[in-house]
Design an enzyme around this catalytic site. Structure first.
Site, PDB file in Angstrom:
ATOM      1  N   HIS A   1       0.860  -1.189   0.000  1.00  0.00           N
ATOM      2  CA  HIS A   1       0.000   0.000   0.000  1.00  0.00           C
ATOM      3  C   HIS A   1       0.897   1.240   0.000  1.00  0.00           C
ATOM      4  O   HIS A   1       1.649   1.477   0.953  1.00  0.00           O
ATOM      5  CB  HIS A   1      -0.907   0.003   1.236  1.00  0.00           C
ATOM      6  N   LEU A   2       0.818   2.001  -1.046  1.00  0.00           N
ATOM      7  CA  LEU A   2       1.626   3.205  -1.200  1.00  0.00           C
ATOM      8  C   LEU A   2       1.435   4.149  -0.005  1.00  0.00           C
ATOM      9  O   LEU A   2       0.320   4.354   0.469  1.00  0.00           O
ATOM     10  CB  LEU A   2       1.210   3.941  -2.489  1.00  0.00           C
ATOM     11  N   HIS A   3       2.529   4.712   0.464  1.00  0.00           N
ATOM     12  CA  HIS A   3       2.485   5.724   1.511  1.00  0.00           C
ATOM     13  C   HIS A   3       3.758   6.563   1.421  1.00  0.00           C
ATOM     14  O   HIS A   3       4.821   6.069   1.079  1.00  0.00           O
ATOM     15  CB  HIS A   3       2.338   5.102   2.903  1.00  0.00           C
ATOM     16  N   GLN A   4       3.590   7.842   1.689  1.00  0.00           N
ATOM     17  CA  GLN A   4       4.719   8.771   1.646  1.00  0.00           C
ATOM     18  C   GLN A   4       5.024   9.245   3.058  1.00  0.00           C
ATOM     19  O   GLN A   4       4.132   9.684   3.781  1.00  0.00           O
ATOM     20  CB  GLN A   4       4.403   9.979   0.769  1.00  0.00           C
TER      21      GLN A   4
END
Length: 188
Positions: free
Chosen positions: A145-148
């Protein structure tokens, strides 16, 4: 009582005499870190243990959510590098930045800017580390899951603990940092 070390002729204390004897080290116990170290990693499937799919299902305080947008949200990092360490996440379960829709990308960027402004207002950092680790080999703890990451930085915030003891001392509780950031969030 002393024992002779095998082969070196140097007298040493017997092990049973050392129990309870201070060794000169202070200890910062962080048992909560074991959940991260030994925890199961979510699968690539949405909702299957994914912390970024489950956080928005909770109320803001319980989910540590700072701000909810239409396509993305901002959440406190459960295992922060520094106080105020937040993550910008899309609601949709995607792993790569290039998989975001144009609407998600626009809001992802806008929330990153708002998070920086909120952190400046609430805690006055002197700098930031901002970045994404995409894929297991790139160091992503939750690659599915993409996260910055947005990590506030202050002069002198690194000391010997992370380098020598693999421990980070955090002077602010997650709940308190979340409340300060939410209160300082820029108006729409």
């Amino acid at each position: 009582m002393t024992d002779q070390s095998p082969g070196d002729g140097i007298p040493t204390e017997a092990e049973h005499e050392l129990v309870g004897v201070p060794d000169g080290f202070d200890r910062l116990w962080t048992p909560h870190r074991m959940a991260y170290i030994t925890g199961e990693r979510p699968s690539r499937d949405a909702g299957d243990g994914c912390p970024f799919c489950s956080a928005p299902e909770r109320d803001d305080e319980d989910g540590l959510i700072v701000h909810r947008g239409e396509h993305c949200y901002v959440v406190m990092n459960l295992f922060p590098y520094n106080p105020g360490h937040v993550l910008v996440c899309p609601y949709r379960h995607v792993s790569l930045y290039v998989d975001l829709t144009d609407e998600e990308t626009t809001e992802f960027t806008a929330l990153t800017k708002s998070a920086i402004r909120s952190l400046q207002q609430s805690s006055g950092p002197q700098g930031f580390n901002i970045g994404m680790n995409q894929g297991d080999v790139a160091g992503a703890g939750v690659a599915a899951h993409l996260h910055q990451h947005i990590v506030p930085r202050w002069g002198g915030d690194m000391n010997f603990l992370p380098v020598v003891g693999q421990t980070k001392a955090l002077p602010v509780l997650l709940e308190d940092a979340r409340a300060r950031l939410a209160a300082a969030w820029p108006g729409e």
